[in-house]
Design a protein around this motif. Structure first.
Motif, PDB file in Angstrom:
ATOM      1  N   ARG A 110       0.859  -1.191   0.000  1.00  0.00           N
ATOM      2  CA  ARG A 110       0.000   0.000   0.000  1.00  0.00           C
ATOM      3  C   ARG A 110       0.893   1.238   0.000  1.00  0.00           C
ATOM      4  O   ARG A 110       2.076   1.174   0.307  1.00  0.00           O
ATOM      5  CB  ARG A 110      -0.919   0.022   1.229  1.00  0.00           C
ATOM      6  CG  ARG A 110      -1.798  -1.221   1.401  1.00  0.00           C
ATOM      7  CD  ARG A 110      -2.852  -1.330   0.324  1.00  0.00           C
ATOM      8  NE  ARG A 110      -3.635  -2.541   0.452  1.00  0.00           N
ATOM      9  CZ  ARG A 110      -4.879  -2.590   0.922  1.00  0.00           C
ATOM     10  NH1 ARG A 110      -5.463  -1.478   1.354  1.00  0.00           N
ATOM     11  NH2 ARG A 110      -5.531  -3.721   0.975  1.00  0.00           N
ATOM     12  N   ARG A 111       0.303   2.360  -0.326  1.00  0.00           N
ATOM     13  CA  ARG A 111       1.032   3.634  -0.284  1.00  0.00           C
ATOM     14  C   ARG A 111       0.833   4.242   1.105  1.00  0.00           C
ATOM     15  O   ARG A 111      -0.294   4.549   1.511  1.00  0.00           O
ATOM     16  CB  ARG A 111       0.542   4.567  -1.383  1.00  0.00           C
ATOM     17  CG  ARG A 111       0.715   3.986  -2.782  1.00  0.00           C
ATOM     18  CD  ARG A 111       0.288   4.969  -3.859  1.00  0.00           C
ATOM     19  NE  ARG A 111       1.167   6.129  -3.910  1.00  0.00           N
ATOM     20  CZ  ARG A 111       0.976   7.172  -4.717  1.00  0.00           C
ATOM     21  NH1 ARG A 111      -0.085   7.210  -5.510  1.00  0.00           N
ATOM     22  NH2 ARG A 111       1.836   8.191  -4.711  1.00  0.00           N
ATOM     23  N   GLY A 112       1.913   4.387   1.841  1.00  0.00           N
ATOM     24  CA  GLY A 112       1.829   4.755   3.239  1.00  0.00           C
ATOM     25  C   GLY A 112       1.718   6.245   3.499  1.00  0.00           C
ATOM     26  O   GLY A 112       2.401   7.063   2.872  1.00  0.00           O
ATOM     27  N   LEU A 113       0.867   6.583   4.444  1.00  0.00           N
ATOM     28  CA  LEU A 113       0.707   7.937   4.973  1.00  0.00           C
ATOM     29  C   LEU A 113       0.792   7.851   6.482  1.00  0.00           C
ATOM     30  O   LEU A 113       0.369   6.852   7.069  1.00  0.00           O
ATOM     31  CB  LEU A 113      -0.638   8.543   4.564  1.00  0.00           C
ATOM     32  CG  LEU A 113      -0.970   8.552   3.065  1.00  0.00           C
ATOM     33  CD1 LEU A 113      -2.424   8.952   2.850  1.00  0.00           C
ATOM     34  CD2 LEU A 113      -0.035   9.499   2.316  1.00  0.00           C
ATOM     35  N   ALA A 114       1.316   8.873   7.133  1.00  0.00           N
ATOM     36  CA  ALA A 114       1.454   8.835   8.588  1.00  0.00           C
ATOM     37  C   ALA A 114       1.043  10.168   9.189  1.00  0.00           C
ATOM     38  O   ALA A 114       1.288  11.230   8.608  1.00  0.00           O
ATOM     39  CB  ALA A 114       2.885   8.499   8.981  1.00  0.00           C
ATOM     40  N   VAL A 115       0.430  10.087  10.369  1.00  0.00           N
ATOM     41  CA  VAL A 115       0.033  11.280  11.120  1.00  0.00           C
ATOM     42  C   VAL A 115       0.810  11.290  12.421  1.00  0.00           C
ATOM     43  O   VAL A 115       0.710  10.359  13.226  1.00  0.00           O
ATOM     44  CB  VAL A 115      -1.477  11.302  11.394  1.00  0.00           C
ATOM     45  CG1 VAL A 115      -1.864  12.560  12.179  1.00  0.00           C
ATOM     46  CG2 VAL A 115      -2.258  11.235  10.083  1.00  0.00           C
ATOM     47  N   ALA A 116       1.614  12.330  12.613  1.00  0.00           N
ATOM     48  CA  ALA A 116       2.494  12.434  13.771  1.00  0.00           C
ATOM     49  C   ALA A 116       2.199  13.712  14.540  1.00  0.00           C
ATOM     50  O   ALA A 116       1.526  14.617  14.054  1.00  0.00           O
ATOM     51  CB  ALA A 116       3.959  12.408  13.319  1.00  0.00           C
ATOM     52  N   GLY A 117       2.734  13.784  15.764  1.00  0.00           N
ATOM     53  CA  GLY A 117       2.566  14.963  16.598  1.00  0.00           C
ATOM     54  C   GLY A 117       2.235  14.574  18.024  1.00  0.00           C
ATOM     55  O   GLY A 117       1.889  13.425  18.311  1.00  0.00           O
ATOM     56  N   ALA A 118       2.328  15.528  18.912  1.00  0.00           N
ATOM     57  CA  ALA A 118       2.075  15.252  20.323  1.00  0.00           C
ATOM     58  C   ALA A 118       0.585  15.110  20.627  1.00  0.00           C
ATOM     59  O   ALA A 118       0.199  14.358  21.514  1.00  0.00           O
ATOM     60  CB  ALA A 118       2.683  16.361  21.190  1.00  0.00           C
ATOM     61  N   HIS A 119      -0.254  15.823  19.892  1.00  0.00           N
ATOM     62  CA  HIS A 119      -1.688  15.840  20.189  1.00  0.00           C
ATOM     63  C   HIS A 119      -2.491  15.762  18.894  1.00  0.00           C
ATOM     64  O   HIS A 119      -2.111  16.340  17.879  1.00  0.00           O
ATOM     65  CB  HIS A 119      -2.077  17.135  20.930  1.00  0.00           C
ATOM     66  CG  HIS A 119      -1.078  17.568  21.952  1.00  0.00           C
ATOM     67  ND1 HIS A 119      -0.815  16.828  23.088  1.00  0.00           N
ATOM     68  CD2 HIS A 119      -0.265  18.655  22.011  1.00  0.00           C
ATOM     69  CE1 HIS A 119       0.112  17.452  23.804  1.00  0.00           C
ATOM     70  NE2 HIS A 119       0.469  18.553  23.165  1.00  0.00           N
ATOM     71  N   GLY A 120      -3.604  15.036  18.940  1.00  0.00           N
ATOM     72  CA  GLY A 120      -4.536  15.029  17.816  1.00  0.00           C
ATOM     73  C   GLY A 120      -4.308  13.963  16.764  1.00  0.00           C
ATOM     74  O   GLY A 120      -4.990  13.956  15.732  1.00  0.00           O
ATOM     75  N   LYS A 121      -3.374  13.041  17.008  1.00  0.00           N
ATOM     76  CA  LYS A 121      -3.027  12.052  15.975  1.00  0.00           C
ATOM     77  C   LYS A 121      -4.209  11.141  15.627  1.00  0.00           C
ATOM     78  O   LYS A 121      -4.473  10.886  14.453  1.00  0.00           O
ATOM     79  CB  LYS A 121      -1.850  11.190  16.439  1.00  0.00           C
ATOM     80  CG  LYS A 121      -0.549  11.925  16.610  1.00  0.00           C
ATOM     81  CD  LYS A 121       0.599  10.963  16.902  1.00  0.00           C
ATOM     82  CE  LYS A 121       0.506  10.309  18.271  1.00  0.00           C
ATOM     83  NZ  LYS A 121       0.669  11.250  19.371  1.00  0.00           N
ATOM     84  N   SER A 122      -4.879  10.622  16.632  1.00  0.00           N
ATOM     85  CA  SER A 122      -5.957   9.663  16.364  1.00  0.00           C
ATOM     86  C   SER A 122      -7.098  10.318  15.593  1.00  0.00           C
ATOM     87  O   SER A 122      -7.590   9.768  14.599  1.00  0.00           O
ATOM     88  CB  SER A 122      -6.483   9.069  17.669  1.00  0.00           C
ATOM     89  OG  SER A 122      -5.500   8.303  18.318  1.00  0.00           O
ATOM     90  N   THR A 123      -7.525  11.482  16.040  1.00  0.00           N
ATOM     91  CA  THR A 123      -8.621  12.173  15.369  1.00  0.00           C
ATOM     92  C   THR A 123      -8.257  12.519  13.936  1.00  0.00           C
ATOM     93  O   THR A 123      -9.040  12.298  13.006  1.00  0.00           O
ATOM     94  CB  THR A 123      -8.998  13.445  16.144  1.00  0.00           C
ATOM     95  OG1 THR A 123      -9.511  13.076  17.430  1.00  0.00           O
ATOM     96  CG2 THR A 123     -10.058  14.252  15.400  1.00  0.00           C
ATOM     97  N   THR A 124      -7.058  13.058  13.730  1.00  0.00           N
ATOM     98  CA  THR A 124      -6.650  13.456  12.387  1.00  0.00           C
ATOM     99  C   THR A 124      -6.473  12.246  11.484  1.00  0.00           C
ATOM    100  O   THR A 124      -6.823  12.288  10.293  1.00  0.00           O
ATOM    101  CB  THR A 124      -5.357  14.284  12.442  1.00  0.00           C
ATOM    102  OG1 THR A 124      -5.528  15.364  13.362  1.00  0.00           O
ATOM    103  CG2 THR A 124      -4.997  14.843  11.074  1.00  0.00           C
ATOM    104  N   SER A 125      -5.936  11.150  12.017  1.00  0.00           N
ATOM    105  CA  SER A 125      -5.801   9.927  11.221  1.00  0.00           C
ATOM    106  C   SER A 125      -7.170   9.446  10.752  1.00  0.00           C
ATOM    107  O   SER A 125      -7.352   9.050   9.597  1.00  0.00           O
ATOM    108  CB  SER A 125      -5.125   8.828  12.049  1.00  0.00           C
ATOM    109  OG  SER A 125      -3.799   9.182  12.401  1.00  0.00           O
ATOM    110  N   ALA A 126      -8.151   9.463  11.662  1.00  0.00           N
ATOM    111  CA  ALA A 126      -9.494   9.021  11.307  1.00  0.00           C
ATOM    112  C   ALA A 126     -10.143   9.976  10.310  1.00  0.00           C
ATOM    113  O   ALA A 126     -10.868   9.547   9.397  1.00  0.00           O
ATOM    114  CB  ALA A 126     -10.347   8.887  12.563  1.00  0.00           C
ATOM    115  N   MET A 127      -9.905  11.270  10.469  1.00  0.00           N
ATOM    116  CA  MET A 127     -10.405  12.240   9.488  1.00  0.00           C
ATOM    117  C   MET A 127      -9.806  11.976   8.114  1.00  0.00           C
ATOM    118  O   MET A 127     -10.503  12.029   7.092  1.00  0.00           O
ATOM    119  CB  MET A 127     -10.066  13.669   9.937  1.00  0.00           C
ATOM    120  CG  MET A 127     -10.898  14.208  11.072  1.00  0.00           C
ATOM    121  SD  MET A 127     -10.339  15.878  11.524  1.00  0.00           S
ATOM    122  CE  MET A 127     -11.694  16.415  12.571  1.00  0.00           C
ATOM    123  N   LEU A 128      -8.513  11.699   8.072  1.00  0.00           N
ATOM    124  CA  LEU A 128      -7.843  11.420   6.805  1.00  0.00           C
ATOM    125  C   LEU A 128      -8.401  10.158   6.155  1.00  0.00           C
ATOM    126  O   LEU A 128      -8.626  10.113   4.943  1.00  0.00           O
ATOM    127  CB  LEU A 128      -6.337  11.298   7.027  1.00  0.00           C
ATOM    128  CG  LEU A 128      -5.475  11.015   5.796  1.00  0.00           C
ATOM    129  CD1 LEU A 128      -5.657  12.089   4.726  1.00  0.00           C
ATOM    130  CD2 LEU A 128      -4.004  10.911   6.190  1.00  0.00           C
TER     131      LEU A 128
END
Length: 466
Positions: A110-128
């Motif tokens: 698959r073509r990989g994408l990643a969401v990083a950071g101290a806060h908000g990773k889960s929400t932003t990953s799900a939004m993406l």
């Protein structure tokens, strides 16, 4: 031995399979064709769901839980080396791998994408995930379509991974596109300073290929690291170099303004400036992936959040109960701000400090963040993986909360619930906050209030003295 996703013999055993991260990986592995077994310390609905998918589940940690045909033992950072299943694997010469290595194996092809950071990773990953359409993903919180986990196995080319900096495991990922939401000093047993955190994120961004992209959220350190990475960048936030920024926001959504002059209204069901920024970042990366922003925005409009992120648990006699994972000062502040935007009445926050190390380092900041509530009830520290420290207590946070917020210390969750139920009155919102077992209190509060207001219709009730 590396986990090979195309091997004809793929038998893995997952220690702590019921955890938020491990359960999602187990679900993906089953859908990808692995033979999966696993153990956890107690029974749960998640274990039942994994068993229904074909996993062999053992409740309790024993050497006998490791099947004879196990090729690889998968663990998370939370599993101690002295775990009997780890000891059995060592005795039998079974390779032990970190869960992030399984994630990397599942992302191959698959073509990989990643969401990083101290806060908000889960929400932003799900939004993406929502914005992309039929994508795969592994998120650290329950998501729609995940069967009680944070994992979905889609048919599209993209795979969204939540990148975990807490144990540096994000450095195993090789994504084409990255969102770096923010940079903050958390995980104090892993990082001695903010400079160490920045260094790890810089190393992670260097793994993005030259033809990839970095989306930086509206936070100065994120912008600095993104600009320094030498990769194509899209900056989200205010500033002359921003690719997009949130120009206006209300309870129904936000208006985005792009550097090329376009504007876009994005309906949002989740509250707060932080979620508007999260959504803008998700749209920026989805656009790079080829999804038109108006299409992605329409998909995000139906996003109502992930598990334990401003999660509605019930309403009794006009008292609303919300549960949230916020455990860092920045997260608590953002969650309370979002609550203020959506709720006109009083806010009663019940906070369970998470980890002695974090409480010791951020106690004053935690107290300052909780002062945004009308009533703040602080419990004793949830130790998680750390040893008991008698010098650190939730009482110090409660004592430091400034008026006019009414602050109380309640050593146990049971006492905290009783205080909240006694103080609550119709029109209030009760927020349970923390990364520990305080999530159980939210549902118990619903039952406690139902018992107390028995005979009163929702929205009515006798009320309580303040």
């Amino acid at each position: 031995m590396m986990i090979d996703p195309v091997s004809p013999r793929r038998s893995i055993h997952m220690v702590g399979i019921g955890g938020a991260g491990m359960s999602g990986l187990a679900r993906l592995a089953l859908q990808a064709g692995y033979r999966v077994s696993g153990s956890d310390r107690s029974a749960s609905a998640v274990l039942d769901q994994l068993a229904a998918l074909g996993a062999h589940i053992t409740v309790g940690h024993t050497a006998a839980a490791v099947p004879a045909d196990t090729e690889v033992l998968v663990v998370s950072t939370a599993i101690a080396p002295g775990n009997p299943e780890c000891q059995e694997a060592e005795r039998r010469g079974i390779p032990i791998q970190h869960r992030s290595e399984l994630l990397v194996a599942l992302m191959r092809g698959r073509r990989g994408l990643a969401v990083a950071g101290a806060h908000g990773k889960s929400t932003t990953s799900a939004m993406l995930l929502a914005a992309l359409g039929d994508a795969s993903g592994c998120v650290g919180a329950t998501v729609a379509g995940g069967g009680g986990t944070g994992a979905v196995w889609g048919r599209g080319p993209w795979f969204v991974a939540e990148a975990d900096e807490s144990d540096r495991s994000l450095l195993r990922l090789e994504p084409e596109g990255v969102i770096l939401l923010n940079v903050d000093h958390d995980h104090h047993t892993t990082y001695a300073s903010i400079e160490e955190v920045e260094a790890v994120f810089a190393t992670f961004l260097a793994r993005v290929p030259a033809d990839g992209v970095i989306i930086a959220g509206p936070e100065p350190r994120a912008w600095k690291l993104a600009r320094a990475a030498g990769r194509p960048v899209r900056l989200v936030g205010d500033g002359p170099d921003a690719w997009v920024h949130v120009a206006a926001r209300d309870q129904h959504g936000m208006r985005l303004e792009f550097a090329d002059g376009r504007t876009l209204h994005v309906p949002l069901a989740v509250p707060g400036a932080h979620n508007a920024a999260n959504a803008a970042c998700a749209l920026a990366l989805a656009d790079w992936c080829g999804v038109p922003t108006d299409v992605a925005a329409a998909r995000i409009a139906g996003f109502t959040g992930v598990g334990r992120r401003f999660e509605f648990r019930g309403e009794v006699a006009g008292i609303v109960i919300i549960d949230d994972y916020a455990h860092h000062p920045a997260e608590i502040r953002a969650t309370l701000q979002g609550a203020r935007e959506r709720h006109p009445g009083r806010i009663i926050a019940i906070f369970q400090p998470h980890l002695y190390s974090r409480t010791r380092a951020l106690g004053a900041e935690l107290a300052d963040a909780l002062a945004n509530a009308d009533v703040a009830i602080v419990t004793e520290v949830y130790a998680a993986r750390e040893e008991y420290d008698p010098a650190v207590s939730g009482r110090s946070i409660a004592d430091a909360i400034a008026p006019p917020t009414r602050a109380k210390f309640a050593p146990t969750l049971e006492q905290a619930g009783q205080i909240a139920a006694r103080l609550a009155r119709p029109g209030d919102m009760i927020l349970t906050l923390g990364a520990g077992d305080i999530t159980d209190l939210a549902q118990e509060l619903v039952q406690l209030l139902e018992s107390e207001y028995s005979g009163h219709a929702a929205g009515g009730g006798a009320g309580h003295a303040d």
